[in-house]
Structure formats: C-alpha cells, structure tokens
Design a protein around this motif. Structure first.
Motif, PDB file in Angstrom:
ATOM      1  N   PRO A  52       0.800  -1.228   0.000  1.00 48.12           N
ATOM      2  CA  PRO A  52       0.000   0.000   0.000  1.00 48.12           C
ATOM      3  C   PRO A  52       0.832   1.279   0.000  1.00 48.12           C
ATOM      4  CG  PRO A  52       0.085  -0.915   2.207  1.00 48.12           C
ATOM      5  CD  PRO A  52       0.758  -1.923   1.304  1.00 48.12           C
ATOM      6  N   GLU A  53       2.111   1.192   0.389  1.00 48.81           N
ATOM      7  CA  GLU A  53       2.948   2.382   0.516  1.00 48.81           C
ATOM      8  C   GLU A  53       4.299   2.160  -0.152  1.00 48.81           C
ATOM      9  OE1 GLU A  53       1.881   5.222   1.953  1.00 48.81           O
ATOM     10  OE2 GLU A  53      -0.081   4.333   2.383  1.00 48.81           O
ATOM     11  N   MET A  54       4.294   1.538  -1.310  1.00 46.92           N
ATOM     12  CA  MET A  54       5.541   1.125  -1.942  1.00 46.92           C
ATOM     13  C   MET A  54       6.497   2.286  -2.196  1.00 46.92           C
ATOM     14  SD  MET A  54       6.080  -1.108  -5.386  1.00 46.92           S
ATOM     15  CE  MET A  54       7.718  -1.446  -6.036  1.00 46.92           C
ATOM     16  N   TYR A  55       5.963   3.435  -2.550  1.00 45.24           N
ATOM     17  CA  TYR A  55       6.820   4.561  -2.932  1.00 45.24           C
ATOM     18  C   TYR A  55       6.877   5.646  -1.846  1.00 45.24           C
ATOM     19  CZ  TYR A  55       6.064   2.196  -7.367  1.00 45.24           C
ATOM     20  OH  TYR A  55       5.985   1.243  -8.359  1.00 45.24           O
ATOM     21  N   ARG A  56       6.556   5.296  -0.628  1.00 43.45           N
ATOM     22  CA  ARG A  56       6.576   6.287   0.454  1.00 43.45           C
ATOM     23  C   ARG A  56       7.982   6.795   0.722  1.00 43.45           C
ATOM     24  NH1 ARG A  56       4.003   8.715   4.439  1.00 43.45           N
ATOM     25  NH2 ARG A  56       2.089   8.048   3.442  1.00 43.45           N
ATOM     26  N   TYR A  57       8.951   5.907   0.778  1.00 46.69           N
ATOM     27  CA  TYR A  57      10.307   6.305   1.138  1.00 46.69           C
ATOM     28  C   TYR A  57      11.283   6.267  -0.042  1.00 46.69           C
ATOM     29  CZ  TYR A  57       8.364   5.489   5.787  1.00 46.69           C
ATOM     30  OH  TYR A  57       7.571   5.526   6.908  1.00 46.69           O
ATOM     31  N   THR A  58      10.957   5.506  -1.065  1.00 46.10           N
ATOM     32  CA  THR A  58      11.781   5.448  -2.279  1.00 46.10           C
ATOM     33  C   THR A  58      10.896   5.813  -3.467  1.00 46.10           C
ATOM     34  OG1 THR A  58      13.195   3.703  -1.351  1.00 46.10           O
ATOM     35  CG2 THR A  58      13.231   3.982  -3.738  1.00 46.10           C
ATOM     36  N   PRO A  59      11.137   6.955  -4.107  1.00 47.53           N
ATOM     37  CA  PRO A  59      10.265   7.391  -5.204  1.00 47.53           C
ATOM     38  C   PRO A  59      10.212   6.370  -6.336  1.00 47.53           C
ATOM     39  CG  PRO A  59      11.738   9.156  -4.512  1.00 47.53           C
ATOM     40  CD  PRO A  59      12.209   7.911  -3.813  1.00 47.53           C
ATOM     41  N   LYS A  60       9.111   6.398  -7.071  1.00 46.73           N
ATOM     42  CA  LYS A  60       8.913   5.432  -8.161  1.00 46.73           C
ATOM     43  C   LYS A  60      10.051   5.488  -9.184  1.00 46.73           C
ATOM     44  CE  LYS A  60       5.499   3.693 -11.441  1.00 46.73           C
ATOM     45  NZ  LYS A  60       6.497   3.427 -12.512  1.00 46.73           N
ATOM     46  N   GLY A 401      11.759   1.073  16.117  1.00 45.68           N
ATOM     47  CA  GLY A 401      12.018   0.490  14.808  1.00 45.68           C
ATOM     48  C   GLY A 401      10.897   0.776  13.833  1.00 45.68           C
ATOM     49  N   GLY A 402       9.691   0.979  14.343  1.00 44.63           N
ATOM     50  CA  GLY A 402       8.547   1.290  13.496  1.00 44.63           C
ATOM     51  C   GLY A 402       8.468   2.774  13.189  1.00 44.63           C
ATOM     52  N   GLY A 403       7.781   3.115  12.091  1.00 44.80           N
ATOM     53  CA  GLY A 403       7.643   4.494  11.670  1.00 44.80           C
ATOM     54  C   GLY A 403       6.504   5.209  12.369  1.00 44.80           C
ATOM     55  N   TYR A 404       6.668   6.491  12.565  1.00 47.17           N
ATOM     56  CA  TYR A 404       5.680   7.314  13.258  1.00 47.17           C
ATOM     57  C   TYR A 404       4.433   7.528  12.405  1.00 47.17           C
ATOM     58  CZ  TYR A 404       4.135  11.363  16.114  1.00 47.17           C
ATOM     59  OH  TYR A 404       3.449  12.227  16.934  1.00 47.17           O
ATOM     60  N   HIS A 442       9.015  12.657   9.034  1.00 47.87           N
ATOM     61  CA  HIS A 442       8.086  11.691   8.455  1.00 47.87           C
ATOM     62  C   HIS A 442       8.760  10.387   8.036  1.00 47.87           C
ATOM     63  CE1 HIS A 442       4.726  14.817   7.426  1.00 47.87           C
ATOM     64  NE2 HIS A 442       4.944  14.689   8.716  1.00 47.87           N
ATOM     65  N   ASP A 443      10.082  10.337   8.047  1.00 47.74           N
ATOM     66  CA  ASP A 443      10.782   9.108   7.685  1.00 47.74           C
ATOM     67  C   ASP A 443      11.429   8.450   8.903  1.00 47.74           C
ATOM     68  OD1 ASP A 443      12.685  11.070   8.124  1.00 47.74           O
ATOM     69  OD2 ASP A 443      14.052  10.327   6.582  1.00 47.74           O
ATOM     70  N   ARG A 444      10.977   8.826  10.095  1.00 47.87           N
ATOM     71  CA  ARG A 444      11.602   8.315  11.320  1.00 47.87           C
ATOM     72  C   ARG A 444      10.555   7.686  12.231  1.00 47.87           C
ATOM     73  NH1 ARG A 444      16.449  11.051  12.482  1.00 47.87           N
ATOM     74  NH2 ARG A 444      16.605   9.660  14.301  1.00 47.87           N
TER      75      ARG A 444
END
Length: 490
Positions: A52-60, A401-404, A442-444
C-alpha cells in the motif's frame, strides 16, 4: 536519500559480487536465466500490486531504476542464495519492516548454511561490537570487543550488513541494530560468508588477540537464545515502585491461552492505579514488536485525556483481484468490495481505530512515561505515535524500529516464486496515524525526549539503565545520583 544512480549502482555491485563468489550447494542446482527472469517478474508484480505504501520512502523513479539494474544481473544462472541476495536491495528499498523475504520452509533469519554460523553472540553500538556469550566451545571472554572477523574490520562488517537489513520503517536504524543483536550469525552467513572456521580478533583490556573458532549451528544458537522465562512471569505485568509510581510492562499486544486476558489485565490494573491514586505511570514497551491493532487502541483509551481517533485512514494498493497466484486472507476476498476511492487513494473503511473513542472510566490522567527501543515496532509504534501526537507522555530510551507516520501491516499476501521457492510476504494495509502530520520527521520513528542507550556492561550485568534513569527522573531523591551520565537528552 541516495540518488537514483548511486542506489542502482549499489544494487548492481553488491548483487554481482555475491553472484560471482558464492557457489551453489550440491543439493540445489543453479536457476536458469529464464527461471530467474520469470521469478523476478512475479516478485516485481507482487510488490507493485499489493504494497500500500511502496513509494513512500523510495520514489517510483528511483525504484524503476533499481528494478532495471537488478534485471541486468539476471544474465547467467544463479544459486538460490545468490538470487535471494540479489533481490534483497529491492526489499530493503521499501523501508518497510513488515515486508518478509523468506526461503520457503526455513527460518527467515537463518535461511542458508545452518551448520556454519558465527559462534558468538554480540552486542552492537554504532560501529562497535562486544561479546555477550559463546554459542560454541570457544572461550572469547564476555565483554571483549570484536576487532575483526576473518580479517574484516568490525566497522566494515556492520556497514556491509546494515543496508541489507529490513527490520525498520523509513530511515530508522535501531530496529536493524536490534536484529543484529539477535541474529547476527544468520546475517553474516547469508550476506558475507559462511566458513567452517572463523579467525576472530578481539580486545580484552589492553591486549589484542586472534583466535580460531569453529562455526556453530543454528540449533545451538536457538538453545542459547530461547532460554525459557520463569513460568510465573506473565507478558502483562503491573508493579509499584512506591506509593506514587506504578510500572506497567506489556511485552506484546496479543494474548495466549492459559495466560491472563489482556482486556481483563487492563481493566484490573487501571482500577488499582485509580484506587491507589497513583501519580506517575511508567509504561514499558521495550522489545514489544506488536500484535493486534485493537490492543493498542484499547490501551490508549485508558490513557487519553479526551476523545480521540487512532487512525486517520487505512490505505490499500487497489481494489481489483491480483493478476498472479497468491495466498490472501479469506475475509479480504469476501469484503474487498468495501474498498473505496478517496483523495487519499484506495482505502479500507472498516477498523475500530477509525472511529472516535472516549477515555475509559478508570483512565489514568497523571504523568505518563513510555519506555521504547529499536524492537518497539508495529502496533507498539502506532500506540506511541498516537500518545506522542497528543503530547500525552514523556518518551525515554531509543528511537522505535517502526515508523511514526504510517505502519504497513495488518494482513498479508504471500507469494511464492515458482522456481526459486522464495516467499515474499507483503503487507496489504497502510495504517496512517491520526495527528501524525504534525510530526516533522516523516521518515523516522518516535524519537525519545530522553535518549538512554544501554552499554555492554549493562547488558552483561543485567542493569536496567533505562528504568533507573526513568525512576530517577520521576523521583530523583529516592533513586539518588545524577542523570548526567546516563542519557543524552533531546
């Protein structure tokens, strides 16, 4: 964030190097180029249709470059291990700790070389590692610092492994260190080498020595790691430090038969806390990797000061049936028609955390202190994010370890690559936390108000540095001493 070029180059170089130096095991023939290409296509399709969030941290655009670089490596036959390692950077690029990349029928942390494992249990901080215990018959003293393994400096080993590890959301790293502390031997065998004998250079005091130790086995590691806990120790516990301070420990967000019911535990515990007029509550969620979402919602209802929504929305990738064969939960197929399109994309509309909740009758309104570390993950991180967004607690320990902002988990699609027999477990729901838009990182994960990191001496002696610091913060006179040497306060 790495550039497109550097990410692709890293994928290409690390995968190619491994494919050239790792021989197949006798019982596993090489996978042919057509087999590799077919499995790779299935792998990519599964990620693109499910996560569901494939491109959240690494752009397409970056991901497409990674896929292209990986495809170019599949030009000659490979062993299953080489293929596993070659595709690993594509899993790591998700920055999703719930996505699983497994060898079918094997433990995810020891997928290869079960009889050639590194023979020491280590504790990692930064680019250093110390001995906690011996798995085999060696005699490297506990507390010794490992300088090198087979001539590789320890810092080099750590730098090589960290990008491969996936137990972390976003750009958090403490989950990866938690995995290193538990499963270093398996990672070393999978991604670096699996020799029969290890030359280990270590420092004990001022002396530096090198010893040769035989490899140990996965079974021996399990015997050391899985020492049984006392039968009387329950996963949910309430104790009282004094007449003003309670300590609640929740090891997991799920229940088992013949153990205290979670709902009953919370009801009884908060009733006691109310009756005793407790002013301070320490909530210990260290090493709690999660469980059922509803358990986190229920816990927060005993701590919230006002009505709250737990989730903002729950994302899914699409509404249509997948184009490939896979295992999915039966209820998802039955209820898939409930998925709807919104401004946030496709969303799953049914979950208790999406509703407004009122505080429970015996809700605690005093000072709350939440203890976290790198193994605080999934539902635990969701709970911490909800409490953090409301400014409800003081957080102590290490970043989660999990994202906020979002936790991709819930239910999973399991895809097996037909030729390599590698399993890809892809989470299907993206749980977006209410109030998370106010968090600047947002990436932590949840970054503690007070960062307190155990030392190797703490690990060996059993001294709970984090709890000691917390009780000292609450009641400095009763604990004594200064916090100055215990923590870096942010």
């Amino acid at each position: 964030m790495k550039t497109i070029l550097s990410l692709a180059a890293w994928c290409l170089l690390t995968g190619s190097a491994y494919a050239q130096t790792t021989a197949p095991t006798p019982e596993e023939p090489l996978l042919t180029v057509p087999q590799l290409q077919e499995d790779f296509s299935r792998f990519r399709t599964a990620l693109e249709e499910v996560h569901p969030e494939m491109y959240r941290y690494t752009p397409k655009q970056t991901y497409d470059s990674l896929f292209a670089a990986t495809a170019k490596q599949l030009h000659q036959p490979m062993s299953r291990q080489a293929f596993y390692v070659t595709l690993n950077p594509l899993v790591a690029a998700l920055h999703c700790g719930h996505t699983k990349w497994l060898v079918a029928g094997r433990d995810e942390h020891y997928p290869f070389h079960p009889d050639r494992q590194f023979p020491l249990k280590l504790y990692f901080l930064g680019e250093q590692a110390w001995v906690v215990a011996n798995y085999g018959s060696g005699a490297v003293p506990a507390g010794a610092e490992i300088v090198a393994i087979n001539g590789r400096p320890m810092a080099t080993v750590i730098r090589q492994l960290l990008p491969r590890l996936t137990f972390a959301d976003g750009n958090t790293v403490n989950g990866k260190y938690a995995d290193l502390n538990q499963f270093f031997s398996g990672f070393y065998a999978t991604f670096i080498e699996a020799p029969a004998v290890f030359a280990i250079t270590y420092k004990a005091g001022n002396a530096e020595k090198t010893v040769s130790l035989p490899a140990t086995t996965e079974q021996k590691i399990r015997e050391v790691e899985q020492a049984p806990k006392p039968a009387s120790q329950q996963p949910f516990r309430l104790t009282f430090a004094d007449n003003q301070t309670a300590i609640m420990t929740i090891e997991r967000f799920w229940s088992m038969e013949k153990q205290e019911d979670y709902k009953a535990f919370l009801k009884n515990s908060f009733k006691q806390i109310s009756q005793k007029q407790i002013q301070n509550l320490v909530l210990d969620l260290r090493n709690n990797e999660g469980g059922e979402e509803a358990y986190g919602v229920l816990l927060y209802s005993y701590l919230a000061d006002k009505s709250f929504r737990y989730y903002d929305y729950i994302s899914v990738r699409q509404k249509q049936k997948y184009s490939f064969k896979a295992w999915t939960p039966k209820f998802y197929g039955i209820l898939r028609h409930l998925i709807r399109k919104t401004d946030n994309g496709y969303v799953w509309p049914y979950q208790t955390g999406l509703k407004a909740h009122m505080p429970e009758r015996d809700a605690f309104h005093g000072k709350l202190y939440v203890l976290l570390n790198g193994s605080s993950f999934s539902v635990t991180t969701e709970f911490a994010a909800r409490a953090h967004a409301d400014g409800r607690a003081t957080f102590i320990g290490q970043e989660t370890g999990g994202g906020y902002t979002v936790n991709s988990s819930g239910v999973f699609t399991i895809v097996q690559l037909p030729h390599a027999k590698l399993d890809l477990g892809v989470p299907m729901f993206g749980f977006h936390m209410a109030g998370a838009d106010r968090y600047p990182y947002h990436d932590r994960g949840i970054i503690p108000d007070h960062t307190v990191v155990p030392t190797i001496d703490d690990v060996l002696s059993g001294h709970d540095r984090v709890m000691h610091y917390t009780l000292q913060l609450i009641q400095p006179k009763s604990v004594g001493g200064s916090t100055a040497n215990l923590s870096t306060t942010k």
